[in-house]
Scaffold this active site. Sequence first.
Site, PDB file in Angstrom:
ATOM      1  N   GLN A  93      51.424  64.808  56.951  1.00 25.59           N
ATOM      2  CA  GLN A  93      50.559  65.900  55.752  1.00 25.59           C
ATOM      3  C   GLN A  93      50.971  66.257  55.245  1.00 25.59           C
ATOM      4  O   GLN A  93      51.772  67.017  55.355  1.00 25.59           O
ATOM      5  CB  GLN A  93      49.032  66.458  56.987  1.00 25.59           C
ATOM      6  CG  GLN A  93      48.328  66.608  56.061  1.00 25.59           C
ATOM      7  CD  GLN A  93      47.143  67.282  57.731  1.00 25.59           C
ATOM      8  OE1 GLN A  93      47.083  67.280  58.611  1.00 25.59           O
ATOM      9  NE2 GLN A  93      46.376  68.333  56.737  1.00 25.59           N
ATOM     10  N   CYS A 100      43.279  66.597  57.455  1.00 19.58           N
ATOM     11  CA  CYS A 100      43.421  65.594  58.119  1.00 19.58           C
ATOM     12  C   CYS A 100      42.494  65.038  58.283  1.00 19.58           C
ATOM     13  O   CYS A 100      43.034  64.028  59.462  1.00 19.58           O
ATOM     14  CB  CYS A 100      43.742  66.459  59.676  1.00 19.58           C
ATOM     15  SG  CYS A 100      42.247  67.429  60.258  1.00 19.58           S
ATOM     16  N   HIS A 256      41.141  69.977  64.791  1.00 12.47           N
ATOM     17  CA  HIS A 256      42.037  69.093  64.435  1.00 12.47           C
ATOM     18  C   HIS A 256      41.283  67.492  64.215  1.00 12.47           C
ATOM     19  O   HIS A 256      40.782  67.665  65.509  1.00 12.47           O
ATOM     20  CB  HIS A 256      43.279  69.371  64.747  1.00 12.47           C
ATOM     21  CG  HIS A 256      44.098  68.282  64.035  1.00 12.47           C
ATOM     22  ND1 HIS A 256      44.594  68.558  62.739  1.00 12.47           N
ATOM     23  CD2 HIS A 256      45.085  67.783  64.333  1.00 12.47           C
ATOM     24  CE1 HIS A 256      45.506  67.697  62.330  1.00 12.47           C
ATOM     25  NE2 HIS A 256      46.387  67.181  63.601  1.00 12.47           N
ATOM     26  N   ASN A 280      48.108  62.359  66.349  1.00 18.26           N
ATOM     27  CA  ASN A 280      47.970  63.114  65.182  1.00 18.26           C
ATOM     28  C   ASN A 280      48.588  62.292  64.529  1.00 18.26           C
ATOM     29  O   ASN A 280      50.087  62.526  63.678  1.00 18.26           O
ATOM     30  CB  ASN A 280      48.809  64.005  66.301  1.00 18.26           C
ATOM     31  CG  ASN A 280      48.400  66.195  64.975  1.00 18.26           C
ATOM     32  OD1 ASN A 280      48.049  65.460  64.499  1.00 18.26           O
ATOM     33  ND2 ASN A 280      49.301  66.844  65.850  1.00 18.26           N
ATOM     34  N   TRP A 282      49.479  64.451  62.022  1.00 22.42           N
ATOM     35  CA  TRP A 282      50.898  65.077  61.279  1.00 22.42           C
ATOM     36  C   TRP A 282      52.567  64.448  62.009  1.00 22.42           C
ATOM     37  O   TRP A 282      53.118  64.908  61.268  1.00 22.42           O
ATOM     38  CB  TRP A 282      50.908  67.214  62.300  1.00 22.42           C
ATOM     39  CG  TRP A 282      50.045  67.757  61.783  1.00 22.42           C
ATOM     40  CD1 TRP A 282      48.741  67.450  60.235  1.00 22.42           C
ATOM     41  CD2 TRP A 282      49.155  69.017  62.200  1.00 22.42           C
ATOM     42  NE1 TRP A 282      47.734  68.886  60.776  1.00 22.42           N
ATOM     43  CE2 TRP A 282      48.302  69.743  61.840  1.00 22.42           C
ATOM     44  CE3 TRP A 282      50.004  69.854  63.290  1.00 22.42           C
ATOM     45  CZ2 TRP A 282      48.205  71.053  61.844  1.00 22.42           C
ATOM     46  CZ3 TRP A 282      49.174  70.868  63.519  1.00 22.42           C
ATOM     47  CH2 TRP A 282      48.875  71.096  63.345  1.00 22.42           C
TER      48      TRP A 282
END
Length: 500
Positions: A93, A100, A256, A280, A282
């Site tokens: 990201q 997200c 998130h 995740n 990220w």
Amino acid sequence: MPPPDMYKRHDDEVGSSNNPVKFQYQDYQLLHKLYLSNKMKYIDDSFPANFSSIGKGLLSDRDMALVKWKRPPEIVSEPCLVVDGVSRFDYAQGSKLGNCWFLASFGALSCQQDIMDKVIPAEQSFDKDYAGIFHFKFWRFGKWIEVVIDDRLPTINDRLIFVHSRTPNEFWPALLEKAYAKLCGSFADLQGGFVSEALIDFSGGVPMHFDLKEAPANLWNLMESAFKSRTLMGCSTPQGASSKNTVLPNGIVEGHAYTVTGVYKVMSRGQPVRLVRMFNPWAKGEWKGNWSDESSLWMTVSAEDRKNCLSVADNGEFWMSVEDYTKSFDNMDICCLSPDFLDVTSKCSWTSKYYFGQWTFGTAGGSRNNIRTFWTNPQFRVKIEKTDDDCAVGKCPENILVSLTQYKENRHRKQFTNLLICFCVFEIPPEMKAETGKFPVSFFTTQRPLAGTNVFQNLREVMKLFRLEPGEYLIVPCTLNPGENASFVLSVFTKTQCRK
């Protein structure tokens, strides 16, 4: 029969996957051929390389002054759309955009090659017939839409400022994000959202929403069935005291979105343990509790299970027990093309119908509190078939799933404020089954709804999975107040017995 303001979209109509709507009337094939023959690189004036496409509130004035829009061949020497296949580990990201919810759906999408092939059409590359033009397909409010973009991407110091691939010369994540930003109005219009929204827009599926604080006893079994049927799943964590994505001591990020990428059962010390694998977006930052990468509990399972599950890479993916999952996350969405996965071992299948309607002057009757106008809301009749005991119960006693999606024809996603919406389900008495047209106000003064979403919510989609006895029913989608205008899609799935 549905009233005139609602209709079923057929597979051969404009808006099907094979014949998508051309967003802003841009025809990829014609534009690609034109620019290729003229040996020019496509420039998309409808989504220009300037501030309007980035949108307000994402970048400071200082950063905005540093932005340069560059094509991938100007960033790296050998750009590729996809390198060694599409994977959830391909991307990370960007630091300037809080999307997200959208990127978590990337993780689910990348696990489903058939859906990915639909979203990212084949035969696009930076090698053969490259003309600086690409196209992607999304499902929006009941129809597939083709979005054409040029490949100019916003950069600062030759680095992409939004989503980027962990492989420097791979660009499918950035171009897909740009296409979705164009569809939604700007990059800023992607700021904040729900995982379910992107899952639907990628697949054309119907969401099943679960409040994990009130999770059903068979939640893990549902997730296992969904995973085996290759159904998209995403979830999110509760928002913390601040609006920031605070990382808790256990590694979970507040406020998130995550992707559910697997479910697995292991035997530990002679006892079964039900595990959920999370990702995740990220691409880093993982759970640190039981069954995390470094957990000693992995030494209590078989070598085969460790080989199948355990990875110690800091790639954002991790395992946790279903008990810790329901404690750490507050909601989950399963986006299914069909609820068939609910009855994977039964003798049943699910049939689907999609209807398109509007709340406008004369058809926006408001809630049942407005009894004199409620009857003017669009009405839809549905029949529940009688099935044998094996099908009626099966793994899922519920036999109808209804989803209501609201929208307005507004280019910018952030400019549409969701109305408070709901739907009610009424049983049609035997003596009224021959009625045609809309049921009058007298029907609703004597009949009370048997089911529905019960409360009004300002969400893009509301849904309910429930059971009805065999018979005929009336579904009435409505807004809280009379006279509120919006379009909607009503999706109805009903369980039927498989015929030999």
